[in-house]
Write a protein that holds these residues in place. Structure first.
Motif, PDB file in Angstrom:
ATOM      1  N   GLU A  72     -14.661  15.223 -15.796  1.00 51.44           N
ATOM      2  CA  GLU A  72     -14.780  16.286 -14.794  1.00 51.44           C
ATOM      3  C   GLU A  72     -14.081  17.562 -15.261  1.00 51.44           C
ATOM      4  O   GLU A  72     -14.615  18.669 -15.111  1.00 51.44           O
ATOM      5  N   ALA A  73     -12.888  17.413 -15.843  1.00 54.43           N
ATOM      6  CA  ALA A  73     -12.134  18.590 -16.271  1.00 54.43           C
ATOM      7  C   ALA A  73     -12.846  19.325 -17.411  1.00 54.43           C
ATOM      8  O   ALA A  73     -12.961  20.557 -17.392  1.00 54.43           O
ATOM      9  N   VAL A  74     -13.332  18.570 -18.405  1.00 51.86           N
ATOM     10  CA  VAL A  74     -14.008  19.210 -19.531  1.00 51.86           C
ATOM     11  C   VAL A  74     -15.306  19.854 -19.072  1.00 51.86           C
ATOM     12  O   VAL A  74     -15.661  20.961 -19.512  1.00 51.86           O
ATOM     13  N   THR A  75     -16.019  19.194 -18.165  1.00 60.79           N
ATOM     14  CA  THR A  75     -17.253  19.781 -17.625  1.00 60.79           C
ATOM     15  C   THR A  75     -16.958  21.097 -16.922  1.00 60.79           C
ATOM     16  O   THR A  75     -17.692  22.089 -17.088  1.00 60.79           O
ATOM     17  N   ARG A  76     -15.874  21.144 -16.138  1.00 57.12           N
ATOM     18  CA  ARG A  76     -15.525  22.382 -15.431  1.00 57.12           C
ATOM     19  C   ARG A  76     -15.143  23.475 -16.416  1.00 57.12           C
ATOM     20  O   ARG A  76     -15.534  24.644 -16.249  1.00 57.12           O
ATOM     21  N   ARG A  77     -14.403  23.137 -17.459  1.00 57.93           N
ATOM     22  CA  ARG A  77     -13.981  24.147 -18.435  1.00 57.93           C
ATOM     23  C   ARG A  77     -15.186  24.726 -19.185  1.00 57.93           C
ATOM     24  O   ARG A  77     -15.266  25.935 -19.390  1.00 57.93           O
ATOM     25  N   LEU A  78     -16.099  23.859 -19.583  1.00 56.41           N
ATOM     26  CA  LEU A  78     -17.318  24.370 -20.214  1.00 56.41           C
ATOM     27  C   LEU A  78     -18.128  25.189 -19.213  1.00 56.41           C
ATOM     28  O   LEU A  78     -18.775  26.173 -19.592  1.00 56.41           O
ATOM     29  N   GLY A  79     -18.075  24.799 -17.950  1.00 54.67           N
ATOM     30  CA  GLY A  79     -18.749  25.584 -16.915  1.00 54.67           C
ATOM     31  C   GLY A  79     -18.206  26.995 -16.833  1.00 54.67           C
ATOM     32  O   GLY A  79     -18.961  27.950 -16.577  1.00 54.67           O
ATOM     33  N   VAL A  80     -16.900  27.156 -17.037  1.00 55.94           N
ATOM     34  CA  VAL A  80     -16.308  28.500 -17.055  1.00 55.94           C
ATOM     35  C   VAL A  80     -16.924  29.336 -18.175  1.00 55.94           C
ATOM     36  O   VAL A  80     -17.261  30.513 -17.985  1.00 55.94           O
ATOM     37  N   LEU A  81     -17.082  28.733 -19.364  1.00 54.36           N
ATOM     38  CA  LEU A  81     -17.691  29.464 -20.478  1.00 54.36           C
ATOM     39  C   LEU A  81     -19.147  29.795 -20.183  1.00 54.36           C
ATOM     40  O   LEU A  81     -19.626  30.886 -20.501  1.00 54.36           O
ATOM     41  N   HIS A  82     -19.867  28.851 -19.581  1.00 57.18           N
ATOM     42  CA  HIS A  82     -21.247  29.136 -19.182  1.00 57.18           C
ATOM     43  C   HIS A  82     -21.283  30.296 -18.187  1.00 57.18           C
ATOM     44  O   HIS A  82     -22.150  31.172 -18.262  1.00 57.18           O
ATOM     45  N   ALA A  83     -20.323  30.304 -17.244  1.00 55.25           N
ATOM     46  CA  ALA A  83     -20.290  31.365 -16.236  1.00 55.25           C
ATOM     47  C   ALA A  83     -20.014  32.726 -16.870  1.00 55.25           C
ATOM     48  O   ALA A  83     -20.627  33.735 -16.497  1.00 55.25           O
ATOM     49  N   LEU A  84     -19.097  32.763 -17.833  1.00 53.18           N
ATOM     50  CA  LEU A  84     -18.811  34.030 -18.518  1.00 53.18           C
ATOM     51  C   LEU A  84     -20.058  34.548 -19.225  1.00 53.18           C
ATOM     52  O   LEU A  84     -20.361  35.744 -19.184  1.00 53.18           O
ATOM     53  N   GLY A  85     -20.794  33.645 -19.868  1.00 56.56           N
ATOM     54  CA  GLY A  85     -22.043  34.057 -20.496  1.00 56.56           C
ATOM     55  C   GLY A  85     -23.047  34.569 -19.473  1.00 56.56           C
ATOM     56  O   GLY A  85     -23.751  35.562 -19.714  1.00 56.56           O
ATOM     57  N   ARG A  86     -23.097  33.920 -18.324  1.00 53.03           N
ATOM     58  CA  ARG A  86     -23.988  34.357 -17.252  1.00 53.03           C
ATOM     59  C   ARG A  86     -23.624  35.756 -16.770  1.00 53.03           C
ATOM     60  O   ARG A  86     -24.491  36.539 -16.347  1.00 53.03           O
ATOM     61  N   LEU A  87     -22.338  36.085 -16.839  1.00 51.80           N
ATOM     62  CA  LEU A  87     -21.858  37.408 -16.433  1.00 51.80           C
ATOM     63  C   LEU A  87     -21.973  38.430 -17.570  1.00 51.80           C
ATOM     64  O   LEU A  87     -21.436  39.530 -17.460  1.00 51.80           O
ATOM     65  N   SER A  88     -22.639  38.055 -18.647  1.00 51.28           N
ATOM     66  CA  SER A  88     -22.885  38.925 -19.810  1.00 51.28           C
ATOM     67  C   SER A  88     -21.623  39.248 -20.596  1.00 51.28           C
ATOM     68  O   SER A  88     -21.558  40.261 -21.297  1.00 51.28           O
ATOM     69  N   VAL A  89     -20.608  38.403 -20.485  1.00 48.80           N
ATOM     70  CA  VAL A  89     -19.422  38.540 -21.335  1.00 48.80           C
ATOM     71  C   VAL A  89     -19.694  37.795 -22.642  1.00 48.80           C
ATOM     72  O   VAL A  89     -19.982  36.596 -22.620  1.00 48.80           O
ATOM     73  N   PRO A  90     -19.619  38.455 -23.798  1.00 46.24           N
ATOM     74  CA  PRO A  90     -19.812  37.740 -25.066  1.00 46.24           C
ATOM     75  C   PRO A  90     -18.731  36.675 -25.249  1.00 46.24           C
ATOM     76  O   PRO A  90     -17.534  36.963 -25.109  1.00 46.24           O
ATOM     77  N   VAL A  91     -19.144  35.457 -25.517  1.00 50.10           N
ATOM     78  CA  VAL A  91     -18.220  34.344 -25.727  1.00 50.10           C
ATOM     79  C   VAL A  91     -18.449  33.806 -27.138  1.00 50.10           C
ATOM     80  O   VAL A  91     -19.538  33.340 -27.468  1.00 50.10           O
ATOM     81  N   TRP A  92     -17.420  33.932 -27.974  1.00 49.01           N
ATOM     82  CA  TRP A  92     -17.449  33.395 -29.346  1.00 49.01           C
ATOM     83  C   TRP A  92     -16.522  32.193 -29.411  1.00 49.01           C
ATOM     84  O   TRP A  92     -15.333  32.342 -29.284  1.00 49.01           O
ATOM     85  N   ASN A  93     -17.010  30.951 -29.476  1.00 52.32           N
ATOM     86  CA  ASN A  93     -18.403  30.545 -29.441  1.00 52.32           C
ATOM     87  C   ASN A  93     -18.834  30.194 -28.027  1.00 52.32           C
ATOM     88  O   ASN A  93     -18.015  29.806 -27.198  1.00 52.32           O
ATOM     89  N   SER A  94     -20.127  30.325 -27.784  1.00 45.13           N
ATOM     90  CA  SER A  94     -20.664  30.047 -26.464  1.00 45.13           C
ATOM     91  C   SER A  94     -20.496  28.574 -26.110  1.00 45.13           C
ATOM     92  O   SER A  94     -20.308  27.717 -26.983  1.00 45.13           O
ATOM     93  N   ALA A  95     -20.585  28.290 -24.802  1.00 43.18           N
ATOM     94  CA  ALA A  95     -20.505  26.898 -24.349  1.00 43.18           C
ATOM     95  C   ALA A  95     -21.588  26.058 -25.005  1.00 43.18           C
ATOM     96  O   ALA A  95     -21.349  24.907 -25.407  1.00 43.18           O
TER      97      ALA A  95
END
Length: 314
Positions: A72-95
């Motif tokens: 659950e914790a790892v899924t939520r953390r990756l979800g944060v990275l997915h959310a940042l990408g959804r908000l058009s924030v460049p994430v290196w590396n993406s989820a």
């Protein structure tokens, strides 16, 4: 405007401090925080509460590490990275790139699907399925069993017979089995190539008495000798592109007949051993590439926002 960069890491290790220093020397603001500290918060305008970014989102995110935790914790953390990408924030590396690299079976599938050389590999669930694979393949070659989510050589073992297969509970019921790549040794050698923004910026050979040539298992970093650096670089860049990573550490091995094979792509690589033989400062290379990406992005024409047109208005 001054770029504001979030470095995601679970502890202040020397590599994260070096990244922050490199970014600050180039005029950026760098803040380090673990993913566990970032909250989904629907009361916030963007839906996220990020330490050090109370009013606005970061301009970019660099992911150095994601701590182990419950599913659950790892899924939520990756979800944060997915959310940042959804908000058009460049994430290196993406989820998505991290998910592809953490799961060795998906990495191997993508490499093979793209036509890149990688050893024959089989990933199955259950001891019966693993025994079926081993019975068939051990007639040709020993097998290497790796933890699906492992790193730094931990948990790797050689399989010579069915008796060498571990119990299901030792591997969470999943068996990742790969043909052993025969090579000269000892000493044994392989290569680590660091790729950033589509370029191979540094590479090293790893020499060890053990066939598992990870630095943390006693292997020694050395300059690449006796191989075509251009071929290693091209293969590493292609492997990084296949998984969609902005930067990665690519492990390549040379078979006894000279063929180069990609073993793994690490989306959260360490580079202390590599830095000891590299002429390029790796933290500087990442910082320069990310800030150039942001500068180029700022100059690019803004994309037109999507607007739904109902059939009645079309």
């Amino acid at each position: 405007m001054i770029p504001r960069i979030l470095i995601v890491n679970d502890n202040s290790d020397p590599r994260s401090r070096g990244l922050a220093h490199s970014l600050r020397r180039r005029g950026a603001v760098a803040v380090t925080a673990p993913l566990a500290a970032i909250a989904f918060d629907t009361d916030r305008p963007d839906g996220l509460a990020i330490p050090g970014f109370e009013q606005e989102l970061p301009d970019a995110v660099l992911v150095r590490s994601i701590a182990a935790g419950s599913f659950e914790a790892v899924t939520r953390r990756l979800g944060v990275l997915h959310a940042l990408g959804r908000l058009s924030v460049p994430v290196w590396n993406s989820a998505q790139a991290i998910e592809r690299c953490v799961d060795k079976s998906m990495t191997t599938f993508l490499l093979e699907n793209a036509g890149l050389p990688t050893p024959p590999t089989f990933t199955v669930e259950g001891r019966a399925a693993a025994e079926e694979i081993a019975t068939r393949e051990l007639a040709r070659t020993p097998l290497v069993l790796k933890p699906l989510f492992g790193a730094q050589g931990r948990g790797i073992r050689m399989i010579h017979s069915l008796a060498d297969l571990p119990a299901p509970e030792e591997v969470s019921g999943v068996y990742y089995l790969q043909h052993y790549v025969a090579r000269a040794g000892p000493p044994f050698r392989d290569f680590r190539i660091f790729v950033c923004a589509g370029k191979a910026v540094a590479m090293m050979g790893r020499r060890g008495a053990d066939w598992i040539t990870n630095i943390n298992r006693g292997a020694v970093p050395e300059e690449v000798l006796g191989h075509d650096e251009r071929e290693l670089a091209a293969l590493a860049v292609a492997a990084t592109a296949v998984v969609g990573a902005d930067f990665a550490g690519v492990d390549i091995i040379a078979a006894a007949d000279g063929r180069l094979l990609v073993l793994e792509v690490n989306s959260m690589p360490a580079w202390s051993g590599l830095q000891s033989v590299a002429t390029v400062n790796i933290a500087d290379a990442i910082a320069e590439a990310l800030l150039k990406f942001l500068a180029d992005r700022a100059e690019a024409p803004a994309a037109r926002p999507y607007r739904f047109a109902s059939p009645a208005n079309s």
